[in-house]
Design a protein around this motif. Structure first.
Motif, PDB file in Angstrom:
ATOM      1  N   THR A  22       1.800   3.140   8.240  1.00 56.90           N
ATOM      2  CA  THR A  22       0.625   3.500   9.037  1.00 56.90           C
ATOM      3  C   THR A  22       0.731   4.871   9.698  1.00 56.90           C
ATOM      4  OG1 THR A  22       1.522   2.386  10.990  1.00 56.90           O
ATOM      5  CG2 THR A  22       0.106   1.097   9.518  1.00 56.90           C
TER       6      THR A  22
ATOM      7  N   ILE B 257       0.854  -1.176   0.000  1.00 57.80           N
ATOM      8  CA  ILE B 257       0.000   0.000   0.000  1.00 57.80           C
ATOM      9  C   ILE B 257       0.888   1.224   0.000  1.00 57.80           C
ATOM     10  CG2 ILE B 257      -1.726   1.283   1.328  1.00 57.80           C
ATOM     11  CD1 ILE B 257      -2.748  -1.372   2.356  1.00 57.80           C
TER      12      ILE B 257
ATOM     13  N   TYR C  67       0.558  -6.970   7.517  1.00 54.64           N
ATOM     14  CA  TYR C  67      -0.783  -7.538   7.649  1.00 54.64           C
ATOM     15  C   TYR C  67      -0.829  -9.025   7.289  1.00 54.64           C
ATOM     16  CZ  TYR C  67      -2.344  -2.690   7.915  1.00 54.64           C
ATOM     17  OH  TYR C  67      -2.522  -1.372   8.293  1.00 54.64           O
TER      18      TYR C  67
ATOM     19  N   LYS D 262      -0.793  10.499  11.234  1.00 51.79           N
ATOM     20  CA  LYS D 262      -1.244   9.307  10.527  1.00 51.79           C
ATOM     21  C   LYS D 262      -1.633   9.593   9.085  1.00 51.79           C
ATOM     22  CE  LYS D 262      -3.667   6.232  12.721  1.00 51.79           C
ATOM     23  NZ  LYS D 262      -2.663   5.186  12.953  1.00 51.79           N
TER      24      LYS D 262
ATOM     25  N   ALA E 151       2.030  -1.891   4.858  1.00 51.87           N
ATOM     26  CA  ALA E 151       1.663  -0.499   4.602  1.00 51.87           C
ATOM     27  C   ALA E 151       2.278   0.425   5.643  1.00 51.87           C
ATOM     28  CB  ALA E 151       0.141  -0.324   4.612  1.00 51.87           C
TER      29      ALA E 151
ATOM     30  N   THR F  47      -8.639   5.599   4.661  1.00 52.61           N
ATOM     31  CA  THR F  47      -7.592   6.034   5.570  1.00 52.61           C
ATOM     32  C   THR F  47      -7.166   4.856   6.442  1.00 52.61           C
ATOM     33  OG1 THR F  47      -8.478   8.275   5.628  1.00 52.61           O
ATOM     34  CG2 THR F  47      -6.982   7.635   7.411  1.00 52.61           C
ATOM     35  N   ILE F  48      -5.859   4.648   6.540  1.00 56.90           N
ATOM     36  CA  ILE F  48      -5.348   3.548   7.355  1.00 56.90           C
ATOM     37  C   ILE F  48      -5.512   3.907   8.828  1.00 56.90           C
ATOM     38  CG2 ILE F  48      -3.282   2.233   7.973  1.00 56.90           C
ATOM     39  CD1 ILE F  48      -2.321   2.603   5.115  1.00 56.90           C
ATOM     40  N   LYS F  49      -6.143   3.021   9.593  1.00 56.63           N
ATOM     41  CA  LYS F  49      -6.417   3.280  11.002  1.00 56.63           C
ATOM     42  C   LYS F  49      -5.704   2.287  11.924  1.00 56.63           C
ATOM     43  CE  LYS F  49     -10.953   5.284   9.976  1.00 56.63           C
ATOM     44  NZ  LYS F  49     -12.412   5.232  10.236  1.00 56.63           N
ATOM     45  N   THR F  50      -4.749   1.560  11.388  1.00 57.01           N
ATOM     46  CA  THR F  50      -4.041   0.562  12.178  1.00 57.01           C
ATOM     47  C   THR F  50      -3.206   1.222  13.268  1.00 57.01           C
ATOM     48  OG1 THR F  50      -3.901  -0.855  10.223  1.00 57.01           O
ATOM     49  CG2 THR F  50      -2.433  -1.372  12.061  1.00 57.01           C
TER      50      THR F  50
END
Length: 227
Positions: free
Chosen positions: A62, A4, A54, A79, A60, A89-92
Motif C-alpha cells: 500500500t 496485487i 484484505y 503511495k 497488497a 490506485t490503492i488508497k488503503t
C-alpha cells in the motif's frame, strides 16, 4: 495465493556488513504521517514496503515508509508503488498490524563505478542481482538528463525494480536507498583509479543521441560526490 502487484512476502537472504539486511516486521501504531515498528530496521534511512491483508488470501503493498530513528519510528513517504493505467490506485490507509518488509528489493543493485576493473571486482565479490549501468545510461538519454541525480536514480529504480544504488566515490563507497534518498551504508575503498570514466563506467563508447554524444567530459568523482 492472489497478490496485487506481484509482491514477494518471503524474507530475502540476510547480508551482514556493508549491505543492510532485509527484514520483516510489522506496524505497531500509526499517528498521522508517522508509524512505529514492532522491531527496528537495521539502519535509519532504510525504506520499507507496507503490506495490508484484505482477507481471503488477498494482500497488497500500500505504501513506502522510511525509518527515521533507531527506536523503530518511521514516516510514510509515498503511495505510488506501481502505476498502471488499467489498475486502480490503492488508497488503503496504513494501520496497526500491517506487515512491513524493510530493505525491499535490496538484493537488486545498480553499481556506478569509475572503470571496468572496479566494476568487475565489486560485482564478482557479492552475490547480488546486478543491474548493469548501461541500462541507466540509456534511461538518462531517454529522460534527457545530463548526469545522475537522486531524482533520476529514484525514477530508474522504480522502473527497473532496483533496491540499492552502490556508488564508488573517491576513497569510499556508499549505498543509496533510492526510495528514501538516504545513504544506508558506507565503507572505505582503496586502489581506485585516479580518474574515473565520466560520467560512470558503461560498456559502449557513446550513444548516438542524447547528452553522452555531446557532453562526454567531466569529473567522475565530483559527479558521484554530488549525489
Amino acid at each position: 495465493m492472489r497478490k496485487i502487484a506481484l509482491i514477494a512476502l518471503t524474507a530475502l537472504p540476510l547480508f551482514a556488513g556493508f549491505f543492510p539486511s532485509t527484514v520483516n516486521t510489522s506496524i505497531s501504531s500509526v499517528g498521522g504521517n508517522t508509524v512505529s515498528l514492532r522491531s527496528a530496521l537495521p539502519v535509519n534511512g532504510m525504506s520499507a514496503v507496507v503490506i495490508h491483508d484484505y482477507g481471503n488470501s488477498l494482500e497488497a503493498i500500500t505504501t513506502y515508509i522510511t525509518q527515521t530513528a533507531s527506536n523503530g519510528s518511521a514516516k510514510i513517504i509515498g503511495k505510488d508503488i506501481i502505476h498502471h493505467d488499467e489498475l486502480p490506485t490503492i488508497k488503503t490507509a496504513v494501520s496497526a498490524g500491517d506487515k512491513v518488509i524493510g530493505g525491499y528489493l535490496y538484493n537488486t543493485v545498480l553499481l556506478l563505478a569509475p572503470d571496468a576493473d572496479t566494476y568487475a571486482k565489486i560485482t564478482s565479490s557479492h552475490k547480488k542481482l546486478w543491474v548493469h549501468p548501461d541500462h541507466f545510461a540509456i534511461f538518462l538519454t531517454r529522460e534527457g538528463d545530463a548526469y545522475p541525480t537522486k531524482e533520476n536514480l529514484a525514477l530508474f529504480a522504480k522502473e527497473y525494480q532496483v533496491g540499492l544504488i552502490y556508488i564508488v566515490r573517491n576513497g569510499s563507497a556508499v549505498l543509496l536507498d533510492p526510495i528514501s534518498g538516504q545513504i544506508v551504508g558506507k565503507k572505505a575503498m582503496t586502489n581506485l583509479p585516479a580518474q574515473g570514466r565520466y560520467p560512470f563506467f558503461i560498456r559502449f563508447e557513446k550513444i548516438e543521441s542524447g547528452w553522452f554524444s555531446k557532453n562526454g567530459t567531466g569529473n567522475y568523482y565530483q559527479a558521484m560526490e554530488s549525489i
